[in-house]
Design a protein around this motif. Structure first.
Motif, PDB file in Angstrom:
ATOM      1  N   ARG A  65     -18.324  96.290  51.902  1.00 10.74           N
ATOM      2  CA  ARG A  65     -18.317  94.995  51.222  1.00 10.74           C
ATOM      3  C   ARG A  65     -19.205  94.026  51.987  1.00 10.74           C
ATOM      4  N   GLY A  66     -19.534  92.912  51.357  1.00 12.62           N
ATOM      5  CA  GLY A  66     -20.319  91.900  52.049  1.00 12.62           C
ATOM      6  C   GLY A  66     -20.884  90.882  51.086  1.00 12.62           C
ATOM      7  N   ARG A  67     -21.512  89.868  51.645  1.00 15.11           N
ATOM      8  CA  ARG A  67     -21.960  88.726  50.856  1.00 15.11           C
ATOM      9  C   ARG A  67     -23.135  89.039  49.942  1.00 15.11           C
ATOM     10  N   LEU A  68     -23.773  90.190  50.136  1.00 15.65           N
ATOM     11  CA  LEU A  68     -24.929  90.520  49.306  1.00 15.65           C
ATOM     12  C   LEU A  68     -24.579  91.387  48.098  1.00 15.65           C
ATOM     13  N   GLU A  69     -23.299  91.626  47.876  1.00 16.46           N
ATOM     14  CA  GLU A  69     -22.944  92.560  46.798  1.00 16.46           C
ATOM     15  C   GLU A  69     -23.502  92.135  45.447  1.00 16.46           C
ATOM     16  N   ALA A  70     -23.338  90.873  45.074  1.00 12.88           N
ATOM     17  CA  ALA A  70     -23.830  90.425  43.767  1.00 12.88           C
ATOM     18  C   ALA A  70     -25.343  90.578  43.663  1.00 12.88           C
ATOM     19  N   LYS A  71     -26.042  90.238  44.741  1.00 10.88           N
ATOM     20  CA  LYS A  71     -27.499  90.356  44.740  1.00 10.88           C
ATOM     21  C   LYS A  71     -27.930  91.811  44.620  1.00 10.88           C
ATOM     22  N   LEU A  72     -27.254  92.700  45.304  1.00 18.42           N
ATOM     23  CA  LEU A  72     -27.609  94.120  45.248  1.00 18.42           C
ATOM     24  C   LEU A  72     -27.290  94.711  43.880  1.00 18.42           C
ATOM     25  N   ARG A  73     -26.191  94.294  43.288  1.00 18.46           N
ATOM     26  CA  ARG A  73     -25.867  94.756  41.932  1.00 18.46           C
ATOM     27  C   ARG A  73     -26.923  94.280  40.932  1.00 18.46           C
ATOM     28  N   SER A  74     -27.398  93.059  41.107  1.00 18.05           N
ATOM     29  CA  SER A  74     -28.460  92.544  40.227  1.00 18.05           C
ATOM     30  C   SER A  74     -29.742  93.348  40.388  1.00 18.05           C
ATOM     31  N   LEU A  75     -30.048  93.739  41.627  1.00 21.26           N
ATOM     32  CA  LEU A  75     -31.237  94.562  41.866  1.00 21.26           C
ATOM     33  C   LEU A  75     -31.099  95.918  41.167  1.00 21.26           C
ATOM     34  N   VAL A  76     -29.923  96.507  41.256  1.00 23.20           N
ATOM     35  CA  VAL A  76     -29.680  97.795  40.590  1.00 23.20           C
ATOM     36  C   VAL A  76     -29.929  97.669  39.090  1.00 23.20           C
ATOM     37  N   GLU A  77     -29.450  96.590  38.485  1.00 25.64           N
ATOM     38  CA  GLU A  77     -29.657  96.365  37.047  1.00 25.64           C
ATOM     39  C   GLU A  77     -31.129  96.154  36.735  1.00 25.64           C
ATOM     40  N   ALA A  78     -31.810  95.385  37.572  1.00 24.95           N
ATOM     41  CA  ALA A  78     -33.224  95.111  37.339  1.00 24.95           C
ATOM     42  C   ALA A  78     -34.059  96.387  37.405  1.00 24.95           C
TER      43      ALA A  78
ATOM     44  N   GLN B 183     -29.719  97.194  52.539  1.00 25.19           N
ATOM     45  CA  GLN B 183     -29.482  98.107  51.421  1.00 25.19           C
ATOM     46  C   GLN B 183     -30.465  97.888  50.267  1.00 25.19           C
ATOM     47  N   GLU B 184     -31.192  96.763  50.297  1.00 24.43           N
ATOM     48  CA  GLU B 184     -32.210  96.550  49.265  1.00 24.43           C
ATOM     49  C   GLU B 184     -33.280  97.640  49.338  1.00 24.43           C
ATOM     50  N   THR B 185     -33.752  97.927  50.541  1.00 30.45           N
ATOM     51  CA  THR B 185     -34.734  99.008  50.700  1.00 30.45           C
ATOM     52  C   THR B 185     -34.139 100.345  50.275  1.00 30.45           C
ATOM     53  N   LEU B 186     -32.881 100.567  50.595  1.00 29.12           N
ATOM     54  CA  LEU B 186     -32.211 101.805  50.197  1.00 29.12           C
ATOM     55  C   LEU B 186     -32.213 101.954  48.674  1.00 29.12           C
ATOM     56  N   ILE B 187     -31.844 100.892  47.973  1.00 27.48           N
ATOM     57  CA  ILE B 187     -31.775 100.951  46.508  1.00 27.48           C
ATOM     58  C   ILE B 187     -33.172 101.141  45.911  1.00 27.48           C
ATOM     59  N   ARG B 188     -34.150 100.417  46.428  1.00 29.00           N
ATOM     60  CA  ARG B 188     -35.510 100.557  45.903  1.00 29.00           C
ATOM     61  C   ARG B 188     -36.057 101.969  46.160  1.00 29.00           C
ATOM     62  N   GLY B 189     -35.798 102.500  47.351  1.00 29.26           N
ATOM     63  CA  GLY B 189     -36.267 103.848  47.660  1.00 29.26           C
ATOM     64  C   GLY B 189     -35.601 104.894  46.784  1.00 29.26           C
ATOM     65  N   PHE B 190     -34.294 104.748  46.585  1.00 27.20           N
ATOM     66  CA  PHE B 190     -33.562 105.691  45.742  1.00 27.20           C
ATOM     67  C   PHE B 190     -34.077 105.629  44.300  1.00 27.20           C
ATOM     68  N   ALA B 191     -34.252 104.411  43.768  1.00 30.81           N
ATOM     69  CA  ALA B 191     -34.725 104.258  42.392  1.00 30.81           C
ATOM     70  C   ALA B 191     -36.100 104.895  42.202  1.00 30.81           C
ATOM     71  N   LYS B 192     -36.971 104.736  43.192  1.00 31.21           N
ATOM     72  CA  LYS B 192     -38.317 105.311  43.100  1.00 31.21           C
ATOM     73  C   LYS B 192     -38.266 106.844  43.152  1.00 31.21           C
ATOM     74  N   ALA B 193     -37.346 107.377  43.955  1.00 29.49           N
ATOM     75  CA  ALA B 193     -37.253 108.830  44.113  1.00 29.49           C
ATOM     76  C   ALA B 193     -36.468 109.497  42.997  1.00 29.49           C
ATOM     77  N   LEU B 194     -35.657 108.746  42.281  1.00 31.97           N
ATOM     78  CA  LEU B 194     -34.707 109.322  41.328  1.00 31.97           C
ATOM     79  C   LEU B 194     -35.332 110.291  40.324  1.00 31.97           C
ATOM     80  N   PRO B 195     -36.501 109.996  39.737  1.00 33.54           N
ATOM     81  CA  PRO B 195     -37.068 110.933  38.759  1.00 33.54           C
ATOM     82  C   PRO B 195     -37.405 112.307  39.350  1.00 33.54           C
TER      83      PRO B 195
END
Length: 369
Positions: free
Chosen positions: A235-248, A210-222
């Motif tokens: 759910r899963g063990r990467l939730e906190a890390k993915l939320r941090s990426l969204v904030e970054a 989902q990291e690639t998904l979030i990065r791709g979405f953020a780049k396309a958003l504008p």
């Protein structure tokens, strides 16, 4: 294989969590309209009336073993399955995942079909040894050609016709009747009615990327419609890390983590496009569920998922968030798929097609044992 007046098929499942109740249903349904009856055993998990009803079996047994019972030699399970086999005229055993296959081989003298739902199942030396010991009455099925090829690479001395593919499948009419409207789905999930929504359903795990998904979405958003959202279900063990990426990336207002949603496949019409970015996807059942909702598909070009998508969706190189962003930018102005456009693909992964394929493979297996 013997043919008593009332033949039975024994199906052994590790448990019914996640997708495995549906897997049990899929395989039991292969025997509809035949003279065979199916008894499904769940090694773990407490007795559950909904699971029993959803298993599509003539009889369901819950052995209710603990995690400890399933470690080591699993002698209790072997003993109990051996006793159960003596109560019916069983002619075949279908075992999902390795532990049930191991138990089936040691507890019975039946022909065993071991179904592999993941990569790497027989890369361990002990598992290779066990498969070779019981090779005369064991056939392995992968849920995609990618899984099948992984099995063949792990067991190079096996003839190819003893390691085959039987795709996972979908009961299209039933699922479409269960999928709720766009408006009802968005209300249930608490999503705005007017947003353009990118959907993803799966564990928050490295294999799902989902990291690639979030990065791709953020780049396309504008370049996407104003108010577009990325909705991630699971759910899963990467939730906190993915939320941090969204904030970054500064897209907190445009990404929603909904957590685990019961029967998420019923609410796919809440999305405007479905994206699967997985690396090690053995099959990709969610892609069929998205097709049933007539959603445009974007999928990473790897694993078993690309066999499902083929020409029915858009593929991008695994991990390439820039290419994903480019496709996301194009989709809002692209034609929406119709049920007719997805029909050939969905029929290929339907119950009727699977029943015919399984019948052929079972016939060939019976001739060799």
């Amino acid at each position: 294989m013997s043919s008593p007046e009332q033949p039975w098929v024994l199906q052994i499942c590790h448990g019914y969590d996640g997708p495995f109740l549906d897997c049990a249903h899929q395989y039991a349904a292969l025997f509809r309209g035949t003279r065979y009856k199916v008894l499904t055993v769940y090694l773990t998990g407490v007795r559950n009336a909904d699971v029993e009803a959803g298993s599509a079996s003539d009889e369901v047994v819950f052995l209710e073993y603990s995690s400890r019972d399933m470690r080591g030699l699993k002698l209790r399970a072997i003993r109990d399955i051996a006793r159960l086999v003596r109560t019916r005229g069983f002619t075949l055993c279908i075992a999902h995942r390795f532990k049930p296959t191991y138990i089936a081989c040691l507890a019975t003298r039946l022909p065993v079909i071991g179904v592999s739902h993941a990569f790497g199942v027989y890369r361990r030396r002990f598992r290779q040894w066990l498969a070779n010991v019981f090779s005369k009455r064991l056939m392995l099925l992968g849920v995609s050609n990618a899984v099948r090829d992984d099995l063949r690479a792990s067991l190079p001395t096996w003839p190819e016709n003893r390691i085959e593919t039987l795709y996972n499948r979908i009961d299209l009419e039933t699922l479409q009747a269960q999928q709720v409207t766009r408006e009802a789905a968005r209300t249930h999930l608490g999503l705005p009615s007017d947003a353009w929504i990118v959907g993803n359903v799966g564990r928050l795990h490295p294999d799902k990327d989902q990291e690639t998904l979030i990065r791709g979405f953020a780049k396309a958003l504008p370049t996407m419609p104003v108010g577009s959202l990325l909705v991630i279900v699971g759910r899963g063990r990467l939730e906190a890390k993915l939320r941090s990426l969204v904030e970054a990336l500064g897209v907190e207002q445009s990404v929603c983590f909904l957590g685990q949603i019961s029967n998420a496949k019923y609410y796919f019409k809440a999305f405007d496009v479905f994206v699967l970015t997985s690396d090690h996807e053995p099959f990709g059942m969610v892609l069929l569920e998205a097709m049933a909702a007539n959603l445009p598909l974007i999928c990473s070009d790897c694993g078993g998922a690309r066999e499902v998508v083929q020409e029915a969706g858009r593929l991008f190189p695994f991990g390439d968030h820039c290419r994903l962003a480019s496709i996301l930018s194009e989709l809002p102005n692209s034609p929406i798929p119709t049920e007719k456009s997805y029909r050939p693909c969905l029929e290929r992964f339907g119950y009727k097609a699977a029943q015919e394929v399984f019948k052929e493979k079972l016939h060939a297996f019976n001739k060799k044992i």
